[in-house]
Design a protein around this motif. Structure first.
Motif, short mmCIF file in Angstrom:
data_model
loop_
_atom_site.label_atom_id
_atom_site.label_comp_id
_atom_site.label_asym_id
_atom_site.label_seq_id
_atom_site.Cartn_x
_atom_site.Cartn_y
_atom_site.Cartn_z
N MET A 141 4.35 5.17 -3.33
CA MET A 141 4.72 4.63 -4.65
C MET A 141 5.05 3.15 -4.57
SD MET A 141 6.88 7.34 -6.90
CE MET A 141 8.29 7.39 -5.81
N LEU A 142 5.78 2.75 -3.55
CA LEU A 142 6.13 1.33 -3.41
C LEU A 142 4.88 0.48 -3.27
CD1 LEU A 142 9.12 1.72 -0.94
CD2 LEU A 142 9.27 0.81 -3.27
N ASP A 143 3.87 1.01 -2.59
CA ASP A 143 2.64 0.27 -2.39
C ASP A 143 1.78 0.22 -3.65
OD1 ASP A 143 0.60 -1.02 -0.65
OD2 ASP A 143 -0.53 0.80 -1.06
N ARG A 144 1.72 1.34 -4.37
CA ARG A 144 0.81 1.43 -5.50
C ARG A 144 1.39 0.95 -6.83
NH1 ARG A 144 -2.53 7.01 -5.56
NH2 ARG A 144 -3.29 5.91 -7.42
N PHE A 145 2.72 1.04 -6.97
CA PHE A 145 3.33 0.74 -8.26
C PHE A 145 4.45 -0.29 -8.10
CE2 PHE A 145 2.06 5.31 -8.47
CZ PHE A 145 0.97 5.15 -9.32
N PRO A 146 4.11 -1.54 -7.83
CA PRO A 146 5.15 -2.56 -7.60
C PRO A 146 6.01 -2.84 -8.82
CG PRO A 146 2.97 -3.57 -7.73
CD PRO A 146 2.75 -2.10 -7.66
N THR A 147 5.49 -2.60 -10.01
CA THR A 147 6.25 -2.90 -11.23
C THR A 147 6.79 -1.65 -11.91
OG1 THR A 147 4.25 -2.85 -12.61
CG2 THR A 147 4.89 -4.98 -11.63
N LEU A 148 6.83 -0.54 -11.21
CA LEU A 148 7.32 0.70 -11.80
C LEU A 148 8.76 0.54 -12.28
CD1 LEU A 148 6.30 3.70 -12.14
CD2 LEU A 148 7.68 4.22 -10.12
#
Length: 376
Positions: free
Chosen positions: A345-352
């Motif tokens: 998730m940290l890699d794919r969604f930096p602006t989550l």
């Protein structure tokens, strides 16, 4: 109020970290098994269908029965097993995050129903050979059955739990029967061979297998799903925390542990005094209930200073997985799922970020996040 506090009923709350650890790890403290329940004056309290069903599972057994069943499972999630499961967990996480990404293209999505409830059932389901089309049904049955494990369940909750218990028994008995008819190179078939060799009574062997399979499954779902939801919610709660962890991925394991400490999926576990004793200066009579409060223990400032702050670099400790002979069988698997999901998730969604706070079900024992809105 103290490390041991009288409960409004015939029991005690145990709050301090060291005192809770002493109860969880001590041989003088037992689980409330059938023998204990039968000695109680209010034995009707324990007659509910779902309550009796759970009393027969591994978490409510004492030696020697507990020892025998636990040994039959071996070290379920040792290092080699975790290594073998890692590619599967990574695949499940990638698939679920693909689905989350599709939903986020159109706005916000519910993280719970899309990801955190689905990863545990996908992991344990594929491990046990449960057909994927049955996952939604198992999740629903688990959500309903867990009411029986509450501290003070209502009659209506017990009724819902009873219905789910009947369904779970039918499902897992059917799964065991199918695996007997068509053995595979899998975990369940291995358990069948083990218990057939240990127990000549086939009916008794199948009953034990049912309880083991059912317990391992439902114990792997509710708690891990709550960990994944709470972990995500906590990491997104403070501006900059998500971005900092992206820049310092070497602290991902520490973030998972801090989430386990800060908001444990189970808040209460009950033990029984095997003999008259004294706990933290409080006399406890034989057969008295003590309720270990995981959340209170994890927030004991004597063990974790400033316990109300979520601090990834804390380096503290927690009792979330219990201790002693009943230490959580699936601790390593839960951490694997949390670590894998968070890394991706940290890699794919930096602006989550969250669009609505985590909503929790009203429960005393088993925490459950029912929804968590997220967006990019």
């Amino acid at each position: 109020m103290g490390d041991v506090v009288r409960a409004p009923w015939d029991g005690y709350f145990v709050t301090g970290f060291d005192t809770c650890a002493k109860v969880l790890r001590g041989r003088g403290w037992l689980t409330p098994d059938f023998a204990w329940q039968e000695r109680q004056e209010d034995s009707e309290r324990w007659e509910a269908v779902a309550t009796r069903e759970m009393t027969g599972t591994l978490s409510r057994l004492n030696a020697p029965e507990h020892t025998c069943q636990r040994r039959s499972l071996g070290n379920l999630f040792d290092r080699s097993t975790i290594e073998r499961l890692t590619p599967d967990v990574e695949g499940h996480a990638d698939r679920l995050l693909d689905e989350l990404a599709d939903k986020l293209r159109w706005g916000e999505a519910d993280f719970v129903s899309t990801v955190s409830e689905q990863l545990p059932i996908s992991t344990v389901g594929s491990w046990l050979g449960i057909p994927p089309e049955d996952y939604p049904r198992i999740l629903e049955m688990t959500h309903n059955q867990v009411y029986a494990q509450e501290l003070l369940p209502t009659k209506s909750q017990l009724a819902v739990s009873a219905g789910a218990t009947v369904q779970l028994r039918a499902y897992f008995n059917g799964l065991i029967a199918r695996r007997r008819a068509e053995p595979r190179d899998d975990v369940l078939t291995g358990w069948l061979h083990t218990w057939d060799a240990m127990e000549p009574d086939r009916e008794r062997a199948d009953e034990i297998l049912y309880r083991l399979t059912m317990f391992v499954t439902i114990a792997s779902l509710e708690t891990t799903a709550t960990l994944l939801s709470a972990m995500t919610s906590l990491l997104l709660a403070e501006p900059g925390r998500w971005e900092w962890l992206r820049e310092h991925p070497e602290h991902i394991d520490a973030a998972v542990d801090e989430a386990l400490r800060y908001d444990p999926p189970i808040h209460i576990n009950t033990r029984i005094a095997a003999e008259d004793t004294v706990l933290a200066g409080v006399p406890i009579k034989k057969d008295s209930m003590v309720h270990v409060l995981y959340g209170a223990a994890n927030h004991d400032p004597r063990r974790n200073p400033d316990p109300g702050s979520f601090d990834i670099l804390r380096g503290g400790s927690h009792l979330t997985f219990g201790g002693g002979v009943h230490y959580c069988l699936g601790a390593a698997l839960a951490k694997l799922e949390a670590r894998t999901l968070l890394t991706r998730m940290l890699d794919r969604f930096p602006t989550l970020h969250t669009t609505s706070p985590a909503v929790y079900a009203t429960r005393m024992v088993f925490r459950r996040v029912t929804s968590l809105g997220v967006a990019l």
